[in-house]
Design a protein around this motif. Structure first.
Motif, PDB file in Angstrom:
ATOM      1  N   SER A   4       0.821  -1.227  -0.047  1.00 14.70           N
ATOM      2  CA  SER A   4      -0.035  -0.052  -0.024  1.00 14.70           C
ATOM      3  C   SER A   4       0.835   1.100  -0.077  1.00 14.70           C
ATOM      4  O   SER A   4       1.717   1.153   0.909  1.00 14.70           O
ATOM      5  N   ASP A   6       1.010   5.724  -1.532  1.00 12.55           N
ATOM      6  CA  ASP A   6       0.458   6.764  -2.278  1.00 12.55           C
ATOM      7  C   ASP A   6       0.662   6.943  -3.580  1.00 12.55           C
ATOM      8  O   ASP A   6       1.791   6.654  -4.042  1.00 12.55           O
ATOM      9  N   ASP A   7      -0.339   7.519  -4.433  1.00 14.83           N
ATOM     10  CA  ASP A   7      -0.193   8.085  -5.718  1.00 14.83           C
ATOM     11  C   ASP A   7      -0.837   9.651  -5.472  1.00 14.83           C
ATOM     12  O   ASP A   7      -1.868   9.676  -5.679  1.00 14.83           O
ATOM     13  N   GLY A  41       2.282   4.500  -6.004  1.00 15.67           N
ATOM     14  CA  GLY A  41       0.858   3.829  -5.773  1.00 15.67           C
ATOM     15  C   GLY A  41       0.568   3.106  -6.879  1.00 15.67           C
ATOM     16  O   GLY A  41      -0.057   1.927  -7.048  1.00 15.67           O
ATOM     17  N   ARG A  42       0.498   3.632  -8.315  1.00 17.58           N
ATOM     18  CA  ARG A  42       0.015   3.078  -9.378  1.00 17.58           C
ATOM     19  C   ARG A  42       0.666   2.013  -9.865  1.00 17.58           C
ATOM     20  O   ARG A  42       0.502   1.170 -10.865  1.00 17.58           O
ATOM     21  N   THR A  59      -7.315  -2.239  -4.849  1.00 15.58           N
ATOM     22  CA  THR A  59      -8.258  -1.285  -4.262  1.00 15.58           C
ATOM     23  C   THR A  59      -7.747   0.090  -3.674  1.00 15.58           C
ATOM     24  O   THR A  59      -6.590   0.104  -3.967  1.00 15.58           O
ATOM     25  N   PHE A  60      -8.563   0.866  -3.423  1.00 11.47           N
ATOM     26  CA  PHE A  60      -7.960   1.828  -2.824  1.00 11.47           C
ATOM     27  C   PHE A  60      -8.634   2.033  -1.134  1.00 11.47           C
ATOM     28  O   PHE A  60      -9.887   1.540  -0.947  1.00 11.47           O
ATOM     29  N   PHE A  62      -9.750   4.889   1.096  1.00 12.63           N
ATOM     30  CA  PHE A  62     -10.132   6.108   0.845  1.00 12.63           C
ATOM     31  C   PHE A  62      -9.837   7.091   2.040  1.00 12.63           C
ATOM     32  O   PHE A  62      -9.918   6.830   3.323  1.00 12.63           O
ATOM     33  N   GLY A 121      -7.393   8.408  -2.563  1.00 13.14           N
ATOM     34  CA  GLY A 121      -7.565   6.922  -1.938  1.00 13.14           C
ATOM     35  C   GLY A 121      -5.914   6.632  -2.199  1.00 13.14           C
ATOM     36  O   GLY A 121      -5.231   6.745  -3.149  1.00 13.14           O
ATOM     37  N   MET A 122      -5.646   5.794  -1.208  1.00 12.26           N
ATOM     38  CA  MET A 122      -4.251   5.403  -1.195  1.00 12.26           C
ATOM     39  C   MET A 122      -4.449   3.800  -1.790  1.00 12.26           C
ATOM     40  O   MET A 122      -5.410   3.062  -1.691  1.00 12.26           O
ATOM     41  N   SER A 123      -3.445   3.394  -2.623  1.00 10.62           N
ATOM     42  CA  SER A 123      -3.342   2.290  -3.760  1.00 10.62           C
ATOM     43  C   SER A 123      -3.011   1.091  -2.705  1.00 10.62           C
ATOM     44  O   SER A 123      -1.991   1.149  -1.773  1.00 10.62           O
ATOM     45  N   TRP A 124      -3.801   0.331  -2.884  1.00  8.80           N
ATOM     46  CA  TRP A 124      -3.597  -0.993  -2.096  1.00  8.80           C
ATOM     47  C   TRP A 124      -3.687  -2.345  -3.059  1.00  8.80           C
ATOM     48  O   TRP A 124      -4.556  -2.314  -3.757  1.00  8.80           O
TER      49      TRP A 124
END
Length: 131
Positions: A4, A6-7, A41-42, A59-60, A62, A121-124
């Protein structure tokens, strides 16, 4: 395996406070200057694949909010504190300190408007080891 991160390019404020886009872009550039990736994140699925894992789900998580939510002030103050902590690096990139502080003031004023919203949203990502 779960990753997980950030983007930061995915942060959206609406309606956007004056000067915020330039400030946020400068903040992201501070990551590059320190050898980090503000949009990692991406890339999480790619990183999992490169580690010979099998991606299974993304997922994200939020972290946004809008005017009217009880925690909205905390969401906005978190953004402001992140920028404030990077102030010297942002100024070193070329944004005048007065511009940064004026934009932070505008951000706080903006957060009191009844239609203000933060979308983030943080990428997960989840992967498994091959059998």
């Amino acid at each position: 395996m779960i990753l997980s991160d950030d983007d930061y390019d995915g942060l959206r404020l609406w309606p956007e406070p004056p000067g915020f886009a330039s400030l946020w872009h400068a903040y992201q550039r501070t990551y590059d200057r320190h050898g980090n990736d503000p949009i990692i994140g991406r890339r999480l699925v790619q990183l999992l694949h490169q580690a010979d894992l099998r991606p299974r789900r993304i997922t994200f998580v939020f972290f946004g909010g809008c005017a009217g939510e009880p925690d909205f002030e905390a969401v906005v103050r978190n953004i402001a504190s992140i920028i404030d902590e990077a102030m010297d690096d942002i100024v070193a990139i070329g944004l005048p300190r007065q511009s940064v502080t004026a934009t932070l003031d505008a951000l706080i004023d903006w957060s009191k408007e009844p239609d203000s919203a933060v979308w983030f949203g943080m990428s997960w990502a989840v992967a498994v080891r091959p059998v």
